[in-house]
Design a protein around this motif. Structure first.
Motif, PDB file in Angstrom:
ATOM      1  N   GLY A 111      58.147  36.543  36.405  1.00 15.22           N
ATOM      2  CA  GLY A 111      57.981  35.819  37.657  1.00 15.22           C
ATOM      3  C   GLY A 111      57.617  34.364  37.411  1.00 15.22           C
ATOM      4  N   LYS A 112      57.740  33.558  38.470  1.00 16.81           N
ATOM      5  CA  LYS A 112      57.525  32.117  38.341  1.00 16.81           C
ATOM      6  C   LYS A 112      56.610  31.609  39.450  1.00 16.81           C
ATOM      7  CE  LYS A 112      61.032  29.669  37.118  1.00 16.81           C
ATOM      8  NZ  LYS A 112      62.353  28.963  37.133  1.00 16.81           N
ATOM      9  N   LEU A 113      55.574  30.890  39.059  1.00 15.29           N
ATOM     10  CA  LEU A 113      54.656  30.239  39.992  1.00 15.29           C
ATOM     11  C   LEU A 113      54.985  28.754  40.036  1.00 15.29           C
ATOM     12  CD1 LEU A 113      52.043  29.835  41.700  1.00 15.29           C
ATOM     13  CD2 LEU A 113      50.786  29.750  39.536  1.00 15.29           C
ATOM     14  N   ILE A 114      55.213  28.231  41.230  1.00 13.91           N
ATOM     15  CA  ILE A 114      55.485  26.805  41.398  1.00 13.91           C
ATOM     16  C   ILE A 114      54.355  26.206  42.225  1.00 13.91           C
ATOM     17  CG2 ILE A 114      57.092  25.071  42.266  1.00 13.91           C
ATOM     18  CD1 ILE A 114      59.302  27.185  41.942  1.00 13.91           C
ATOM     19  N   THR A 115      53.580  25.335  41.608  1.00 13.88           N
ATOM     20  CA  THR A 115      52.457  24.717  42.300  1.00 13.88           C
ATOM     21  C   THR A 115      52.810  23.280  42.651  1.00 13.88           C
ATOM     22  OG1 THR A 115      50.110  24.101  42.110  1.00 13.88           O
ATOM     23  CG2 THR A 115      51.391  24.163  40.065  1.00 13.88           C
ATOM     24  N   TYR A 116      52.537  22.878  43.903  1.00  9.87           N
ATOM     25  CA  TYR A 116      52.929  21.537  44.315  1.00  9.87           C
ATOM     26  C   TYR A 116      51.916  20.887  45.261  1.00  9.87           C
ATOM     27  CZ  TYR A 116      54.670  23.913  48.513  1.00  9.87           C
ATOM     28  OH  TYR A 116      54.778  24.686  49.648  1.00  9.87           O
ATOM     29  N   GLY A 117      50.656  21.285  45.135  1.00 10.83           N
ATOM     30  CA  GLY A 117      49.643  20.654  45.958  1.00 10.83           C
ATOM     31  C   GLY A 117      48.278  21.276  45.726  1.00 10.83           C
ATOM     32  N   VAL A 118      47.256  20.616  46.265  1.00 15.12           N
ATOM     33  CA  VAL A 118      45.890  21.132  46.186  1.00 15.12           C
ATOM     34  C   VAL A 118      45.267  20.993  47.575  1.00 15.12           C
ATOM     35  CG1 VAL A 118      43.764  21.161  44.822  1.00 15.12           C
ATOM     36  CG2 VAL A 118      45.827  20.159  43.854  1.00 15.12           C
ATOM     37  N   ALA A 119      45.884  21.649  48.554  1.00 14.85           N
ATOM     38  CA  ALA A 119      45.436  21.516  49.934  1.00 14.85           C
ATOM     39  C   ALA A 119      44.026  22.038  50.153  1.00 14.85           C
ATOM     40  CB  ALA A 119      46.415  22.238  50.866  1.00 14.85           C
ATOM     41  N   ASN A 120      43.570  22.923  49.276  1.00 16.49           N
ATOM     42  CA  ASN A 120      42.208  23.459  49.425  1.00 16.49           C
ATOM     43  C   ASN A 120      41.134  22.390  49.260  1.00 16.49           C
ATOM     44  OD1 ASN A 120      42.760  26.123  50.053  1.00 16.49           O
ATOM     45  ND2 ASN A 120      42.886  26.764  47.919  1.00 16.49           N
ATOM     46  N   LEU A 121      41.509  21.232  48.720  1.00 14.02           N
ATOM     47  CA  LEU A 121      40.556  20.143  48.621  1.00 14.02           C
ATOM     48  C   LEU A 121      40.190  19.582  49.992  1.00 14.02           C
ATOM     49  CD1 LEU A 121      41.886  18.119  45.536  1.00 14.02           C
ATOM     50  CD2 LEU A 121      39.832  19.526  45.639  1.00 14.02           C
ATOM     51  N   LEU A 122      41.084  19.795  50.961  1.00  8.65           N
ATOM     52  CA  LEU A 122      40.835  19.311  52.320  1.00  8.65           C
ATOM     53  C   LEU A 122      40.149  20.414  53.106  1.00  8.65           C
ATOM     54  CD1 LEU A 122      44.299  17.631  52.955  1.00  8.65           C
ATOM     55  CD2 LEU A 122      42.212  16.567  52.091  1.00  8.65           C
ATOM     56  N   THR A 123      38.906  20.202  53.461  1.00  9.46           N
ATOM     57  CA  THR A 123      38.118  21.262  54.085  1.00  9.46           C
ATOM     58  C   THR A 123      37.805  21.002  55.553  1.00  9.46           C
ATOM     59  OG1 THR A 123      36.098  20.187  53.296  1.00  9.46           O
ATOM     60  CG2 THR A 123      37.046  21.899  51.897  1.00  9.46           C
ATOM     61  N   GLY A 124      38.240  19.880  56.101  1.00  6.32           N
ATOM     62  CA  GLY A 124      37.942  19.581  57.507  1.00  6.32           C
ATOM     63  C   GLY A 124      38.128  18.106  57.788  1.00  6.32           C
ATOM     64  N   GLN A 125      37.663  17.667  58.949  1.00  3.03           N
ATOM     65  CA  GLN A 125      37.841  16.275  59.334  1.00  3.03           C
ATOM     66  C   GLN A 125      36.999  15.335  58.475  1.00  3.03           C
ATOM     67  OE1 GLN A 125      37.353  15.637  63.526  1.00  3.03           O
ATOM     68  NE2 GLN A 125      38.718  17.301  64.107  1.00  3.03           N
ATOM     69  N   LYS A 126      35.885  15.830  57.935  1.00  4.66           N
ATOM     70  CA  LYS A 126      35.021  15.023  57.100  1.00  4.66           C
ATOM     71  C   LYS A 126      35.060  15.522  55.660  1.00  4.66           C
ATOM     72  CE  LYS A 126      31.766  13.875  60.822  1.00  4.66           C
ATOM     73  NZ  LYS A 126      30.333  13.892  61.252  1.00  4.66           N
ATOM     74  N   LYS A 127      34.849  14.597  54.739  1.00 10.86           N
ATOM     75  CA  LYS A 127      34.844  14.969  53.333  1.00 10.86           C
ATOM     76  C   LYS A 127      33.642  15.865  53.022  1.00 10.86           C
ATOM     77  CE  LYS A 127      37.212  10.911  51.466  1.00 10.86           C
ATOM     78  NZ  LYS A 127      37.093   9.752  50.538  1.00 10.86           N
ATOM     79  N   ASN A 128      33.914  16.917  52.279  1.00 16.01           N
ATOM     80  CA  ASN A 128      32.856  17.809  51.809  1.00 16.01           C
ATOM     81  C   ASN A 128      32.925  17.818  50.287  1.00 16.01           C
ATOM     82  OD1 ASN A 128      31.284  20.028  50.986  1.00 16.01           O
ATOM     83  ND2 ASN A 128      31.630  21.092  52.934  1.00 16.01           N
ATOM     84  N   LEU A 129      32.098  16.987  49.673  1.00 10.17           N
ATOM     85  CA  LEU A 129      32.186  16.822  48.222  1.00 10.17           C
ATOM     86  C   LEU A 129      31.871  18.103  47.473  1.00 10.17           C
ATOM     87  CD1 LEU A 129      30.580  13.279  47.788  1.00 10.17           C
ATOM     88  CD2 LEU A 129      33.007  13.898  47.902  1.00 10.17           C
ATOM     89  N   MET A 130      30.941  18.909  48.001  1.00 10.59           N
ATOM     90  CA  MET A 130      30.603  20.162  47.339  1.00 10.59           C
ATOM     91  C   MET A 130      31.782  21.124  47.358  1.00 10.59           C
ATOM     92  SD  MET A 130      27.662  20.110  45.950  1.00 10.59           S
ATOM     93  CE  MET A 130      27.432  21.861  45.687  1.00 10.59           C
ATOM     94  N   ALA A 131      32.459  21.216  48.522  1.00 11.46           N
ATOM     95  CA  ALA A 131      33.621  22.100  48.641  1.00 11.46           C
ATOM     96  C   ALA A 131      34.756  21.616  47.742  1.00 11.46           C
ATOM     97  CB  ALA A 131      34.082  22.167  50.093  1.00 11.46           C
ATOM     98  N   MET A 132      34.939  20.299  47.670  1.00 13.33           N
ATOM     99  CA  MET A 132      35.972  19.749  46.802  1.00 13.33           C
ATOM    100  C   MET A 132      35.668  20.042  45.338  1.00 13.33           C
ATOM    101  SD  MET A 132      36.603  16.066  48.713  1.00 13.33           S
ATOM    102  CE  MET A 132      37.833  15.535  47.534  1.00 13.33           C
ATOM    103  N   ALA A 133      34.401  19.904  44.971  1.00 11.89           N
ATOM    104  CA  ALA A 133      34.007  20.179  43.587  1.00 11.89           C
ATOM    105  C   ALA A 133      34.215  21.653  43.244  1.00 11.89           C
ATOM    106  CB  ALA A 133      32.548  19.782  43.375  1.00 11.89           C
ATOM    107  N   LYS A 134      33.925  22.530  44.201  1.00 12.05           N
ATOM    108  CA  LYS A 134      34.106  23.975  43.975  1.00 12.05           C
ATOM    109  C   LYS A 134      35.578  24.305  43.771  1.00 12.05           C
ATOM    110  CE  LYS A 134      33.250  28.505  46.054  1.00 12.05           C
ATOM    111  NZ  LYS A 134      32.690  29.232  47.229  1.00 12.05           N
ATOM    112  N   THR A 135      36.433  23.702  44.613  1.00 18.25           N
ATOM    113  CA  THR A 135      37.871  23.936  44.482  1.00 18.25           C
ATOM    114  C   THR A 135      38.369  23.434  43.130  1.00 18.25           C
ATOM    115  OG1 THR A 135      38.234  23.787  46.868  1.00 18.25           O
ATOM    116  CG2 THR A 135      40.144  23.404  45.453  1.00 18.25           C
ATOM    117  N   TRP A 136      37.907  22.266  42.742  1.00 17.27           N
ATOM    118  CA  TRP A 136      38.326  21.691  41.460  1.00 17.27           C
ATOM    119  C   TRP A 136      37.856  22.561  40.297  1.00 17.27           C
ATOM    120  CZ3 TRP A 136      41.863  18.173  40.583  1.00 17.27           C
ATOM    121  CH2 TRP A 136      41.963  17.624  39.305  1.00 17.27           C
ATOM    122  N   TRP A 137      36.625  23.052  40.385  1.00 15.62           N
ATOM    123  CA  TRP A 137      36.077  23.907  39.330  1.00 15.62           C
ATOM    124  C   TRP A 137      36.867  25.202  39.197  1.00 15.62           C
ATOM    125  CZ3 TRP A 137      32.854  23.447  35.358  1.00 15.62           C
ATOM    126  CH2 TRP A 137      32.356  24.606  34.773  1.00 15.62           C
TER     127      TRP A 137
END
Length: 230
Positions: A111-137
């Motif tokens: 099988g083949k996985l094609i990744t083309y984004g990191v939308a999970n970094l966007l958690t809402g209208q305001k930046k959530n640095l903790m959520a972004m860091a968790k997604t990145w980790w």
């Protein structure tokens, strides 16, 4: 079920005998079925990975939608079939983070996985640095030896870094235009907004209300309604 997802569905339908899974909120399931998604899954109330494993046939294509999105662009390839392997042949993943690991584990051998984004970094209208860091980790990582043992492939796609690939992109565009002239694909437009309502247009997408592409134009559309049915 946004612009990319609906386009991917249409492209997948140009391939024979392909079963499509897609995740979206329950309110969009009927629309997805009408457009060719065999198994829409409500990612808000179900574990989509478990649902796919329960019902996955041999030879399937799955997308995880950007609602938070499927997103896809991968269809006209010969799919491989393994009679005793549950899973899917291709996953199109725009989310990143832990969802990419889920996507990889859904693949059957070859099988083949094609990744083309990191939308999970966007958690809402305001930046959530903790959520972004968790997604990145939690971002998926694998080495070549592990791919060898798993008999799977991982590909990346970023159009922004292909600005010098004129011949490649030109060939793809030509194929898309050909499919369009044959009536096999047609862009799905959700709504049209003037530039001075860009905040409302963004809110339409952020609240996951759109089915299809949200378009911005210099002036307000002449029609009374922004909604355009395709």
């Amino acid at each position: 079920s946004g612009g990319v997802g609906t386009a991917a569905i249409q492209l997948c339908k140009t391939v024979e005998n392909v079963t499509i899974f897609g995740t979206a909120s329950a309110s969009k399931h009927e629309s997805l079925k009408e457009r060719g998604v065999t198994h829409p899954i409500d990612y808000r109330t179900m574990d989509y990975a478990e649902e796919v494993r329960k019902i996955s046939p041999k030879g399937t294509l799955w997308w995880r939608t950007f609602t938070p999105v499927l997103h896809f662009f991968k269809c006209p390839e010969t799919l491989s079939y393994f009679p005793f392997s549950l899973g899917v042949d291709i996953v199109l993943d725009p989310l990143g983070g832990a969802d990419t690991s889920k996507a990889f584990n859904l693949l059957k051998p070859m099988g083949k996985l094609i990744t083309y984004g990191v939308a999970n970094l966007l958690t809402g209208q305001k930046k959530n640095l903790m959520a972004m860091a968790k997604t990145w980790w939690n971002q998926f990582s694998i080495n070549a030896l592990q791919l060898l043992h798993h008999n799977k492939a991982v590909c990346g796609y970023h159009l922004g870094y292909m600005d010098e690939e004129f011949e490649l992109i030109g060939g793809v565009v030509a194929k898309l235009v050909n499919l369009y002239t044959q009536g096999k694909i047609k862009p799905k437009i959700d709504s049209v907004w003037p530039f001075d309502q860009v905040a409302d247009a963004m809110r339409q997408m952020q609240e996951k209300k759109n089915v299809g592409k949200v378009i911005l134009v210099p002036e307000a559309p002449k029609e009374e309604s922004k909604k355009e049915e395709n």
